[in-house]
Design a protein around this motif. Sequence first.
Motif, short mmCIF file in Angstrom:
data_model
loop_
_atom_site.label_atom_id
_atom_site.label_comp_id
_atom_site.label_asym_id
_atom_site.label_seq_id
_atom_site.Cartn_x
_atom_site.Cartn_y
_atom_site.Cartn_z
N MET A 55 4.27 -46.26 -13.32
CA MET A 55 3.01 -45.62 -12.87
C MET A 55 1.90 -46.64 -12.62
SD MET A 55 2.25 -42.06 -14.77
CE MET A 55 2.94 -40.52 -14.18
N GLY A 56 0.76 -46.16 -12.21
CA GLY A 56 -0.40 -47.05 -11.98
C GLY A 56 -1.24 -46.62 -10.80
N ARG A 57 -0.86 -45.49 -10.20
CA ARG A 57 -1.55 -44.96 -9.00
C ARG A 57 -1.63 -46.04 -7.93
NH1 ARG A 57 -4.44 -40.19 -8.63
NH2 ARG A 57 -4.52 -39.98 -10.87
N THR A 111 -7.24 -45.02 -19.61
CA THR A 111 -6.24 -44.74 -18.59
C THR A 111 -5.08 -45.73 -18.75
OG1 THR A 111 -5.67 -44.93 -16.25
CG2 THR A 111 -7.66 -46.05 -16.92
N ILE A 112 -3.88 -45.21 -18.61
CA ILE A 112 -2.72 -46.11 -18.74
C ILE A 112 -2.68 -47.12 -17.59
CG2 ILE A 112 -1.34 -44.40 -19.98
CD1 ILE A 112 0.38 -44.25 -17.31
N ASP A 113 -3.41 -46.83 -16.49
CA ASP A 113 -3.37 -47.72 -15.32
C ASP A 113 -4.10 -49.04 -15.56
OD1 ASP A 113 -2.17 -45.50 -14.22
OD2 ASP A 113 -3.94 -44.88 -13.08
N ARG A 173 3.03 -41.70 -20.22
CA ARG A 173 1.71 -41.24 -20.65
C ARG A 173 1.73 -40.59 -22.03
NH1 ARG A 173 -0.96 -38.75 -15.60
NH2 ARG A 173 -1.01 -36.87 -16.85
N GLU A 204 4.19 -47.78 -8.61
CA GLU A 204 4.30 -46.61 -7.71
C GLU A 204 3.45 -46.78 -6.45
OE1 GLU A 204 2.87 -42.91 -9.39
OE2 GLU A 204 1.14 -43.87 -10.30
N HIS A 261 5.99 -39.51 -16.15
CA HIS A 261 5.00 -39.15 -17.19
C HIS A 261 5.42 -39.52 -18.60
CE1 HIS A 261 3.59 -36.84 -13.75
NE2 HIS A 261 2.41 -36.89 -14.34
N ARG A 265 -8.86 -32.50 -14.01
CA ARG A 265 -9.66 -33.18 -12.98
C ARG A 265 -10.42 -32.06 -12.29
NH1 ARG A 265 -4.33 -35.81 -12.27
NH2 ARG A 265 -4.46 -37.90 -13.19
O1 F6P Z 1 -4.09 -42.26 -13.69
C1 F6P Z 1 -3.03 -42.05 -14.56
C2 F6P Z 1 -1.80 -41.60 -13.82
O2 F6P Z 1 -0.76 -41.42 -14.76
C3 F6P Z 1 -1.35 -42.51 -12.67
O3 F6P Z 1 -0.64 -43.63 -13.12
C4 F6P Z 1 -0.52 -41.55 -11.86
O4 F6P Z 1 -0.45 -41.95 -10.50
C5 F6P Z 1 -1.27 -40.25 -12.00
O5 F6P Z 1 -2.03 -40.34 -13.19
C6 F6P Z 1 -0.38 -39.05 -12.10
O6 F6P Z 1 -1.18 -37.93 -12.14
P1 F6P Z 1 -0.61 -36.47 -12.48
O7 F6P Z 1 -0.41 -36.42 -13.97
O8 F6P Z 1 -1.68 -35.56 -12.02
O9 F6P Z 1 0.69 -36.32 -11.77
#
Ligand code: F6P
Length: 323
Positions: A171-173, A127-129, A255, A225, A252, A74
């Motif tokens: 997960m899901g932000r 994105t998995i979200d 992911r 989350e 993770h 990012r």
């Molecule tokens: O956007 C994908 C995601 O896995 C979200 O579900 C999660 O909140 C975030 O990324 C976690 O990010 P990082 O890998 O930077 O901890």
Amino acid sequence: MSVKRIGVLTSGGDAPGMNACVRSVVRTALYHGIECYGIRRGYNGLITGDIIKLDEKNVSHTINRGGTILYTARSKEFLNEEGQKKAVSTCKFLGLDSIIAIGGDGTFRGARALSKWGINVVCIPATIDNDISCTNYSIGFDTAANTAIDCIDKLRDTMQSHERCSVVEVMGRNAGFLAMYVGLAVGATAVLVPEKEIDFERDVIEKIRAARFNGFTHYMIVVAEGAGSAADIANKIKDSIDLDPRVTVLGHIQRGGTPSGRDRVNATKMGYLAVELLLAGKTNRIVCTKAGTFTDVDIDEALQMQKHIQSMEVDVMAAMTGI
Ligand code: F6P
């Protein structure tokens, strides 16, 4: 608009199926006699020139691999104009006339910036979200959901033996799409998502009581989350009812892993369509799915859109959990 040299990058959180998508972009480009370059570590790679030429060999045996062979990031530097200017000079220096960017909303904003500097861009949602407003489907969601389902099925075995309550954080932000889908698939006792205001007594305790009344002796609470921490929810359950819940944060693990067939095939189709869009003279577009078909949408329009949890999913969940 002539397309001679395409750069492809993955940015933001990785998602299973990104490699299948990169592979498809490379193969489609080569099929049309266009050169393809892999930009590594997201937009950072455009700033630092971390770029490799891609051919059939680089992408063979990657369709079945999770993660991203291009790495991801990012990029903070790319958020400002200085970083963007450096990225544009790299494009000019290498003769990259077009960029295909694979990722989520942040990735799309980056691509839009490049487009304003005159580079042709097409994005692909990954994105998995599954929280991208312009598309029903994003690469990685299917695999992540299946991974979470598989983990929760395993948890259920031991919760059942010990007649326990499990609180699982998915997960899901800030979004609950993954949690709601997984909750439906595992037959959760309750699902908590950030999009729905939570009344703890009504949404958790009463659901457990209803399940107990129906003869159940173990309970599965799925928490997105973004709706709160599983540990906090477990403590509140312990304080409210005679249960001693166990907490699992899937994290993770969701992911990673081999992409599902659905993610591989859709990623392959989307990669193909992205190159075809560029060849058709389109730019500043996102490949997406709508009503079961593939289409594309303007990035600016897409970033204005909003996505809501399907009311049908909420209604079905309410029926399945008995209240
Ligand atoms: O956007 C994908 C995601 O896995 C979200 O579900 C999660 O909140 C975030 O990324 C976690 O990010 P990082 O890998 O930077 O901890």
